[in-house]
Structures are given as C-alpha cells and as structure tokens.
Design a protein around this motif. Structure first.
Motif, PDB file in Angstrom:
ATOM      1  N   ARG A 132       0.827  -1.202   0.000  1.00 46.10           N
ATOM      2  CA  ARG A 132       0.000   0.000   0.000  1.00 46.10           C
ATOM      3  C   ARG A 132       0.866   1.258   0.000  1.00 46.10           C
ATOM      4  NH1 ARG A 132      -4.372  -0.801   4.665  1.00 46.10           N
ATOM      5  NH2 ARG A 132      -2.468  -1.066   5.884  1.00 46.10           N
ATOM      6  N   PHE A 133       0.299   2.342  -0.520  1.00 45.05           N
ATOM      7  CA  PHE A 133       0.991   3.626  -0.566  1.00 45.05           C
ATOM      8  C   PHE A 133       0.101   4.668   0.098  1.00 45.05           C
ATOM      9  CE2 PHE A 133       2.105   7.716  -2.377  1.00 45.05           C
ATOM     10  CZ  PHE A 133       3.489   7.689  -2.430  1.00 45.05           C
ATOM     11  N   VAL A 134       0.554   5.210   1.223  1.00 40.91           N
ATOM     12  CA  VAL A 134      -0.193   6.221   2.001  1.00 40.91           C
ATOM     13  C   VAL A 134      -1.679   5.848   2.053  1.00 40.91           C
ATOM     14  CG1 VAL A 134      -0.469   8.683   2.409  1.00 40.91           C
ATOM     15  CG2 VAL A 134       1.434   7.903   1.028  1.00 40.91           C
ATOM     16  N   PRO A 135      -2.026   4.728   2.648  1.00 37.43           N
ATOM     17  CA  PRO A 135      -3.419   4.249   2.607  1.00 37.43           C
ATOM     18  C   PRO A 135      -4.429   5.172   3.271  1.00 37.43           C
ATOM     19  CG  PRO A 135      -2.110   2.997   4.183  1.00 37.43           C
ATOM     20  CD  PRO A 135      -1.145   3.832   3.405  1.00 37.43           C
ATOM     21  N   ALA A 136      -3.983   6.029   4.197  1.00 44.40           N
ATOM     22  CA  ALA A 136      -4.908   6.943   4.875  1.00 44.40           C
ATOM     23  C   ALA A 136      -4.957   8.320   4.237  1.00 44.40           C
ATOM     24  CB  ALA A 136      -4.523   7.068   6.354  1.00 44.40           C
ATOM     25  N   GLY A 137      -4.329   8.487   3.065  1.00 42.03           N
ATOM     26  CA  GLY A 137      -4.428   9.751   2.350  1.00 42.03           C
ATOM     27  C   GLY A 137      -3.613  10.871   2.979  1.00 42.03           C
ATOM     28  N   GLN A 138      -4.038  12.118   2.676  1.00 40.61           N
ATOM     29  CA  GLN A 138      -3.302  13.300   3.105  1.00 40.61           C
ATOM     30  C   GLN A 138      -4.143  14.176   4.026  1.00 40.61           C
ATOM     31  OE1 GLN A 138      -0.836  15.332  -0.014  1.00 40.61           O
ATOM     32  NE2 GLN A 138      -2.162  14.222  -1.437  1.00 40.61           N
ATOM     33  N   SER A 139      -3.469  15.056   4.748  1.00 43.03           N
ATOM     34  CA  SER A 139      -4.137  16.118   5.502  1.00 43.03           C
ATOM     35  C   SER A 139      -3.287  17.375   5.385  1.00 43.03           C
ATOM     36  CB  SER A 139      -4.318  15.719   6.971  1.00 43.03           C
ATOM     37  OG  SER A 139      -3.061  15.568   7.610  1.00 43.03           O
ATOM     38  N   THR A 140      -3.848  18.496   5.783  1.00 42.21           N
ATOM     39  CA  THR A 140      -3.112  19.755   5.760  1.00 42.21           C
ATOM     40  C   THR A 140      -3.638  20.655   6.867  1.00 42.21           C
ATOM     41  OG1 THR A 140      -2.317  21.555   4.317  1.00 42.21           O
ATOM     42  CG2 THR A 140      -4.640  20.942   4.120  1.00 42.21           C
ATOM     43  N   GLN A 141      -3.015  21.801   7.035  1.00 44.87           N
ATOM     44  CA  GLN A 141      -3.367  22.716   8.123  1.00 44.87           C
ATOM     45  C   GLN A 141      -3.249  24.161   7.648  1.00 44.87           C
ATOM     46  OE1 GLN A 141      -1.724  22.242  12.236  1.00 44.87           O
ATOM     47  NE2 GLN A 141      -0.691  24.165  11.815  1.00 44.87           N
ATOM     48  N   MET A 142      -4.167  25.005   8.142  1.00 45.16           N
ATOM     49  CA  MET A 142      -4.086  26.434   7.878  1.00 45.16           C
ATOM     50  C   MET A 142      -4.155  27.200   9.195  1.00 45.16           C
ATOM     51  SD  MET A 142      -6.241  27.203   4.386  1.00 45.16           S
ATOM     52  CE  MET A 142      -7.563  26.014   4.619  1.00 45.16           C
ATOM     53  N   ILE A 143      -3.363  28.258   9.280  1.00 44.88           N
ATOM     54  CA  ILE A 143      -3.333  29.102  10.470  1.00 44.88           C
ATOM     55  C   ILE A 143      -4.434  30.147  10.358  1.00 44.88           C
ATOM     56  CG2 ILE A 143      -1.945  30.722  11.808  1.00 44.88           C
ATOM     57  CD1 ILE A 143       0.540  29.267  10.748  1.00 44.88           C
ATOM     58  N   VAL A 144      -5.182  30.326  11.434  1.00 48.42           N
ATOM     59  CA  VAL A 144      -6.317  31.249  11.449  1.00 48.42           C
ATOM     60  C   VAL A 144      -5.972  32.459  12.301  1.00 48.42           C
ATOM     61  CG1 VAL A 144      -8.741  31.525  12.081  1.00 48.42           C
ATOM     62  CG2 VAL A 144      -7.922  29.330  11.195  1.00 48.42           C
TER      63      VAL A 144
END
Length: 433
Positions: free
Chosen positions: A216-228
C-alpha cells in the motif's frame, strides 16, 4: 535504555511540535501479523482523541529536530528565535518509539521536523526512521509523516511505502500573505508534493486492483493545516481553499489552527490577547457542513458574509438567513432538506428517514433520536398541533429571524463570542496583506 539526555531532547522536541494540530486519524485497518509489533485500530485510527467506545487514543507527537533554516514569522522554531534547540538521531527516535509502544504509552507516531541543510537532507532522515521502524523493528502501528516541501519525488515515493498518512501544511491560504510572513516559501513548493503523493496513491490503487498483495501507498491519504488569524484572510478565503483541497481525491482532512502569539516582537504579526478559538471552532463546524451536510461553500460564506458568525454555528446562521426554506416537514421532506434543520445531525436524519417508512414521526420520536428540539422546533413541522416541541404556533417565519436569534443563544455563547470580538487585531503596516 532511554538515557536522561535523550529524555531531555524528547521534552524539548515534543514542546516544539505541539503547535501542529494536524494529527489526523489514520482511517486504516492493519491487523496484527506474525513477526510484527502492534496493529492499527480498525475503523478508528490514531489521534489525540477518544474512540467511539470512550477509549483515549494516543500517539507520540515529536519533531526530529527543531533547528530550522527558515525564518517563518508565525513559527516558534524560526531560526531567529532564541529557544532551546535539540536534535534526535535516527536511532534515538526509533528507540523512543519502540520503547514507548512496548510500555503501552502510545499507539502510533506523528513525526515532523525543522528543515536543516536542505529539504532532501531532512526528508532522507525522516524516511530512514519510518523505513527502519517497518523493516528492522517490524513496527506495525500507525505512522503519520510530515512531508518536507522541496524534497525530491523519489524520497516522497519511498516515504509513502511506509507511512499511513502524509501531510503538507498550507499554513496561509493566499500566496501574497504567505510570502509576507514566510519569504522562503511559496504555494508551488507546497502543492507540488501534494500532487506527487496524490499521484502515488492513485497509481497504487490501480496496482492493487491488478495485484492483490501489492504494498500500500499512504493508505490513509493526506491532511493539511491552515493558520487562522495570523493574516487578514477572511473565513471565505480559508473555506474556499479547503473546498478546493477536498476536491482532491486523496485529501482527508483540513485542520484549522488559531494563531498563537508566540513571536510578539515581529511587527508583521497581529497582537492577540488570546488565540481566536471561537473562530477556529466555527471553521471546523463549517468544514463539517461541507463534508457531511451537503452544503456548498458559497452557502456558508459569500462576499456579503465573508466571516462566519461568531455568535451562532454556521448551520443555524444559514437557517436564520434563509427563513423561506422552512418549516421542513419531517415526515415528507427529503434527507438533504432534513440535514439543513438546526439541531438535527447526520445520525438523527438517517434515523428519521428510515423510521418514517414504518410510522409517522412525532416530537416524542425526535427527542428519542437525539434531535435538539430547543433549536429544531422553530424550523420543523410533523403534523402535531398540541405538542410543546413540534409545529409551534410561532415559528421562524412568524417570529422573524432577528427576534428568534437571541432566543437560541445561551449566555455562555454570548460571553465567548463577545470576548473574541474584543480581541485587538493589529497587523502593523497596512500595506501587509
């Protein structure tokens, strides 16, 4: 054996890592295997949270090093800051992870790092750690790896074979604001690894259709973050960027981090009495509406309402702006319309639609299903004339939104929103974005 020196390094690096909130749940299921150490929790994932059964789930959240070649204004680890610095060796971090796992302190690893020398040098060390954990130590638990923007595609591809989830933080939604606070960064260096990871995931899905046992390759996908709150971006700007991210097939979560005034000496940054926590919470609620309640971003925020209402949640705010949509007949309305009623969640809406096939729904049933009748009673009808909960004599269209609004606000909500509205925002030079 963990030495006192190693534990001191860990304390410093764990403190430096606390401002990254994108500790995503894994979304993967990996049962225990013979010869391997550990497993992931089926259907729950790993994060600083509580499982459905109330169990606390934990992971080791740490940086490899808090030295950094970049000088991002909003970051506690920027190179010009006078803070305690530390670096763990590859073997030290592997030893800490395995020792903590064996002691049942953690169920997985969230690993990030400051950038030293160059992106490839840093990413190579991160890859070495996750590779050794999987192949040498036979670690079978959850691993979330922060990607270093600017690292080579070859290193990203190798990392993806060992990590459950990978993430790259957008930080600031507008390019000009990012350049003002982090001159060494740009959106291209952030979006490029995102697209490379996405390509790897999609190719891996095709491989697994053809070859059942393909890794498997990164089976849980991606996430990201933004500063508020660190820049002048509106909630409309932030949510439009989130909406664009969710259109990518491998993006699982966008996280929002209320800006913490860690570098108050920098004139480019606002001076806040406290982090904008209410605004952060409203963004998460709006994010939830986009992901699970079939709302478009333009329905939640628009040019006339560029900021979310701090007094009420976004769903109630939409309902108060659109009284013509109500009342919703619980026994006849489609699922999508029922979802838009304040006080009704996804689970309650599903129960309503399934139950009304066998019996007429009343206010008694709605309470049993978990509907917040204190809110919902102004927006629904279910054919009862005498009930104290449904089809009130005075609903939203009779009361008018401006009169209904104060009835739905608790005193605690009013106090929290008023406190945040009083925060002093000073962005220094007006020419800064």
């Amino acid at each position: 054996m963990l030495t006192e020196k190693t534990m001191e390094k860990l304390r410093i690096l764990a403190e430096s890592a606390k401002y990254d909130v994108s500790c995503s749940s894994s979304g993967t299921v990996r049962s225990g295997k013979k010869g391997m150490v550990g497993s992931t929790v089926g259907g729950v994932g790993i994060c600083h949270s509580f499982a459905d059964d109330g169990r606390c789930i934990s992971l080791l959240k740490v940086m490899l090093t808090n030295y950094c070649m970049y000088d991002c204004a909003y970051c506690i680890n920027r190179r010009t800051n006078d803070i305690k610095r530390a670096t763990l060796s590859v073997s030290e971090l592997e030893e800490i992870t395995m020792e903590f796992y064996r002691r049942n302190y953690i169920e997985g690893l969230f690993l990030s790092s400051g950038v030293v020398r160059n992106p490839d040098y840093t990413m190579e060390r991160l890859v070495a750690i996750v590779r050794d954990l999987r192949t040498v130590h036979r670690f079978n638990g959850y691993i979330h790896l922060k990607t270093i923007p600017g690292a080579s595609q070859e290193l990203l591809q190798e990392a993806g074979r060992y990590a459950d989830r990978m993430s790259v933080n957008i930080e600031i939604p507008k390019e000009e604001s990012l350049k003002a606070l982090a001159p060494e960064k740009n959106h291209k260096s952030i979006f490029l690894p995102m697209s490379q990871i996405q390509q790897g995931v999609l190719e891996n899905k095709e491989d697994r259709r053809k070859f059942r046992h393909a890794p498997r390759f990164v089976p849980a996908g991606q996430s990201t973050q933004m500063i508020v709150g660190a820049t002048k971006e509106t909630d409309l700007d932030i949510l439009k960027m989130s909406n664009a991210m969710y259109k990518q097939p491998t993006m699982r979560r966008v996280y929002y981090s209320g800006y913490v005034s860690v570098n108050t000496y920098d004139p480019r940054l606002p001076v806040l009495k406290q982090p904008p926590l209410v605004r952060e919470n409203r963004l998460y609620q709006a994010d939830w509406l986009m992901r699970f309640y079939h709302f478009n971003v333009d329905e939640i925020v628009d040019d006339a309402h560029a900021h979310l209402d701090l007094d009420v949640d976004p769903k109630l705010g939409w309902a108060l702006r659109h009284p013509e949509f109500f009342p919703v007949d619980i026994n006849k309305a489609p699922y999508e319309d029922i979802l838009r009623v304040p006080g009704i969640g996804v689970k309650s809406a599903v129960l309503i639609v399934n139950s009304r096939r066998f019996n007429r729904i009343t206010s008694y049933h709605l309470k049993k299903m978990g509907v917040v009748m204190k809110k919902a009673k102004y927006f629904i009808t279910c054919g009862e004339l005498t009930s104290a909960f449904s089809q009130p004599v005075i609903g939203i269209n009779e009361l008018r939104p401006e009169r209904l609004r104060p009835l739905l606000l608790s005193k605690a909500q009013q106090r929290r929103a008023a406190a945040e509205k009083q925060l002093m925002l000073d962005f220094g030079n007006d020419d800064n974005p």
